[in-house]
Design a protein around this motif. Sequence first.
Motif, short mmCIF file in Angstrom:
data_model
loop_
_atom_site.label_atom_id
_atom_site.label_comp_id
_atom_site.label_asym_id
_atom_site.label_seq_id
_atom_site.Cartn_x
_atom_site.Cartn_y
_atom_site.Cartn_z
N THR A 123 -21.56 -5.94 -30.23
CA THR A 123 -20.91 -5.01 -29.31
C THR A 123 -21.30 -3.58 -29.62
O THR A 123 -21.28 -3.15 -30.78
CB THR A 123 -19.38 -5.15 -29.38
OG1 THR A 123 -19.01 -6.48 -28.99
CG2 THR A 123 -18.70 -4.16 -28.44
N TRP A 124 -21.66 -2.85 -28.56
CA TRP A 124 -21.90 -1.41 -28.67
C TRP A 124 -20.63 -0.69 -28.23
O TRP A 124 -20.35 -0.58 -27.04
CB TRP A 124 -23.05 -0.97 -27.77
CG TRP A 124 -24.37 -1.64 -28.05
CD1 TRP A 124 -24.81 -2.16 -29.22
CD2 TRP A 124 -25.43 -1.85 -27.09
NE1 TRP A 124 -26.08 -2.68 -29.08
CE2 TRP A 124 -26.48 -2.50 -27.78
CE3 TRP A 124 -25.59 -1.55 -25.74
CZ2 TRP A 124 -27.68 -2.86 -27.16
CZ3 TRP A 124 -26.77 -1.91 -25.12
CH2 TRP A 124 -27.80 -2.54 -25.81
N HIS A 125 -19.84 -0.21 -29.18
CA HIS A 125 -18.64 0.56 -28.84
C HIS A 125 -19.08 2.01 -28.62
O HIS A 125 -19.25 2.77 -29.58
CB HIS A 125 -17.62 0.48 -29.97
CG HIS A 125 -16.99 -0.87 -30.11
ND1 HIS A 125 -17.38 -1.77 -31.08
CD2 HIS A 125 -16.01 -1.49 -29.39
CE1 HIS A 125 -16.67 -2.87 -30.97
NE2 HIS A 125 -15.82 -2.73 -29.96
N VAL A 126 -19.29 2.40 -27.38
CA VAL A 126 -19.87 3.71 -27.08
C VAL A 126 -18.81 4.75 -26.74
O VAL A 126 -19.13 5.93 -26.57
CB VAL A 126 -20.91 3.62 -25.94
CG1 VAL A 126 -22.03 2.67 -26.32
CG2 VAL A 126 -20.26 3.19 -24.62
N GLY A 127 -17.55 4.36 -26.62
CA GLY A 127 -16.52 5.29 -26.17
C GLY A 127 -16.50 5.38 -24.66
O GLY A 127 -17.30 4.75 -23.95
N GLY A 128 -15.58 6.16 -24.15
CA GLY A 128 -15.43 6.29 -22.70
C GLY A 128 -16.69 6.80 -22.04
O GLY A 128 -17.45 7.58 -22.60
N ILE A 129 -16.92 6.35 -20.82
CA ILE A 129 -18.09 6.78 -20.03
C ILE A 129 -17.57 7.52 -18.81
O ILE A 129 -17.08 6.92 -17.85
CB ILE A 129 -18.95 5.58 -19.61
CG1 ILE A 129 -19.52 4.88 -20.85
CG2 ILE A 129 -20.07 6.04 -18.68
CD1 ILE A 129 -20.30 3.61 -20.53
N SER A 130 -17.65 8.83 -18.86
CA SER A 130 -17.23 9.66 -17.73
C SER A 130 -18.44 10.21 -17.00
O SER A 130 -19.38 10.70 -17.63
CB SER A 130 -16.36 10.83 -18.23
OG SER A 130 -16.11 11.75 -17.17
N ALA A 131 -18.40 10.14 -15.68
CA ALA A 131 -19.47 10.73 -14.88
C ALA A 131 -19.47 12.25 -14.97
O ALA A 131 -20.43 12.90 -14.54
CB ALA A 131 -19.31 10.31 -13.42
N LEU A 132 -18.41 12.83 -15.54
CA LEU A 132 -18.31 14.29 -15.66
C LEU A 132 -18.90 14.81 -16.96
O LEU A 132 -19.01 16.02 -17.15
CB LEU A 132 -16.84 14.71 -15.59
CG LEU A 132 -16.03 14.19 -14.41
CD1 LEU A 132 -14.57 14.64 -14.55
CD2 LEU A 132 -16.62 14.64 -13.09
#
Length: 636
Positions: free
Chosen positions: A163-172
Motif C-alpha cells: 500500500t502507498w499511503h500518500v495522504g489526502g489528494i486534493s485537486a487544489l
Amino acid sequence: MIGYYLHGHGEGHRRRGTSVARALRSEVTGLGPGPAPVGWPGPWVSLSPDDRPPVIDPVAADATAGGTLHWVPRHHPGLLERHRQLVQWLAEERPALLVVDVSVEISLLARLCGVPVVVGAMPGDRLDRAHRTAYDLAEALLAPWPADAHPDAGWPQSWLDKTWHVGGISALADRPVPGRDEDRAPADGDRRVLVLWGSGGADLDPGALRAAREATPGWTWSVRGGGSPRSADLPADLAAADVVVCHAGQNAVADVAFARRAAVVLAQPRPHDEQAATVRALERLSVAVTAEGWPPAHRWADLLQRATELGGEGWSRWGADGARRAAAHLDELAERLAPAPVGATDGPVAVLTLAHGRHDHLRGQIAGLAAGERRPDLHVVVAMGDPDVRAVAEAAWAAADGPRPELSVVEVPVDADGLPLARARNLAARTARDRGGGALIFLDVDCIPGPGTVATYARELASPATRRAPHPAVLCGDVAYLPPVPEGRDGWVTCLDQLPQAGRHRSDRVLLPPGRRLREPDLRQFWSLSFALTADDFAACGGFCEEYVGYGGEDTDFAQVVGARGGILTWVGGATAYHQHHEGGGPPVHHLEAVVRNAGVFADRWGWWPMEGWLEAFEERGLAAPDETGRWRVLA
C-alpha cells in the motif's frame, strides 16, 4: 505509458484521478464513461456505460456472479462493449500498467490480459470476496489517507505491504494555500459556516438545513453543492469559512485538509461504510469534529463550537498533496514494469548504408554507430562498384570497443548510367530482412549518427504512436551539416563529441526536441539521408523504384508511394545525424544527365516534374530545357 480508469459515479474518482494524472511524468491515457474530466492532461477513451440499458432485476441477471464480483449482469450489451473496448485498447497501446479507480471487474480484466494493475484503495469494509480478488491481484494499492488512519480495517499484511499511503489528494493542492487570519475574532453574527456537499449521494434536506441555521444564531451559513450551485472559487470559499461542514468523501476531506479549516465532517450512508470509516479515522487523529448523518438541530451549536476550539491545524496529519506522491510511485512502477517493444519491429535493428568511395565518411559513420546509446544489431553495407568497401567496414568495426553488430557487406555492380541507388537500397533491405531485421534505419554514407539516432528510431518504430499511425509509417530525423574536418585531424572519428556544436541545421527542415513527433504533410520534404521504417512497411511500399538510375528522384518517388498507399511521414526528435562535408553545392551539374533522365521517369509515373529548382538552374546555365511537349531534355 500509464492507463488510468476512472469510475463514472459522482465526480470524486474523476477529480482525484485527474489530480494524480496531471502530476505524472509518464504519458497517460484516461478511460471511463462519458467525456474526459475537466483538466485531464492526455488522451481519453470514452467507454460504453455498463448500466445501459438498465438492469431491471439484478438478482435475476445474477449481477454479482454468485457474489464473486460486483457488476456482471448476464448478456448485458453495454458491459460487453465496455470490456471489448478496454481489451482492444490494452492490445493496441500495451500500457506499462493500468490504474483503476475503481472497479473490481476492470482490475480483473486488465490483469487477465497480463497488464499490471494499481488499484485505488477505498476506506471501509473491503474484505468481501470481490474486493479481495482486486486487492490481491494488484501490484500496489493507492490509499489517499495517512498510514495511521485505518488500523481497524482488518487488512491482511500482504495488502499493507504493497500500500502507498500518500495522504489526502486534493485537486487544489497545486494552488497557493488560501490566506486566512487565525487571530480574527469574529463579532456576533460574523461567524461563517460553509456547507460543502458533493454530487455522489443525496442532496441536502432543505428543512434540516433551515433548522440548523435557526438553531445557531450568530452563524452565517453558505451552501455549495448538494442541490445548491457548486462553488465558483472553492479556495476563496474555504478561506472565508470559520467552520466547514462536509460529508466524509475522500475529495471533500482532502480539500478541507488543504485549507486547514476547522470542520464538522458527517458520515453519509455509502456502500461498505466507507464514510463511516473515514469519520472514525478523523476522530482518532483529532483532526475534525464528526458525526453520523445530518445531526438534529439542537446539536449544531455544540458541534460548531467544538470545531472552532479544535481548529484546523490538525489537518497537517492528514495531508492534501498526495497527488504528487502518488504520481512519483506510479512513474517509478511504470518505468520498472514497462513492456519490452514487440510487434512490427520484432527482430534485429538494422542500419543500412550505401557506399561508393567516401571511405573516411564510412569510418566516421561506423565510429558514430559504435558510440551510440544503442548499437544496431545488424549493419548492412552495400558496396556499389567499390570492392574496397568491405575491408574499410570490417576494419572500422574491428577498431570499435565492445560488442559489435553483425556486419554484412554486399556488392552491386555500377550501371553505366550512374550509381544504382534505388537497386542498392532494395538489396540492403532484402539482406536485412533475410537476416531477420525488423527495424530498418537508412543512413547515407555521409551521415554520422548522433548518440541517440539508432536508439530513437528503434524506440519510435516500436512505440504505440507508430503502431496506431497510418501505414506505411516512415520516420525522419533531422540532419545537421558539418564544416570541413578541423585542421590537423583525419576525420571526425576522434572528435565525435564536437558534432552537436559544429553541425548546422537547415532552416527549411524540422528540428524537434527528443521525445517529440510531428507529422509532415508535404511528402516532398522526404530525403533519404536518414529515415527509418519497419521491414514490413518497406515491403508494403514495394521498395524503391529501380527505373531510377544515378542521382536524383528515387527518394521523392518513394515518398509518393508511401502517400499513395495510405502512409505518412513523421519527424522524430532525438534522431539527429551529422552530414560530413564534401565538395559540391549548388545544382548538381556533374549529375546533369541522371537528374534530367530521372525527373522524366518521375513525371511519367506521377504526372508532375520534381527537382524543379535544379532543372531551372540547369536551364539558366544552358544545360537543359523543356521541349515543345514540356519534357525536359539535356541540351547538346
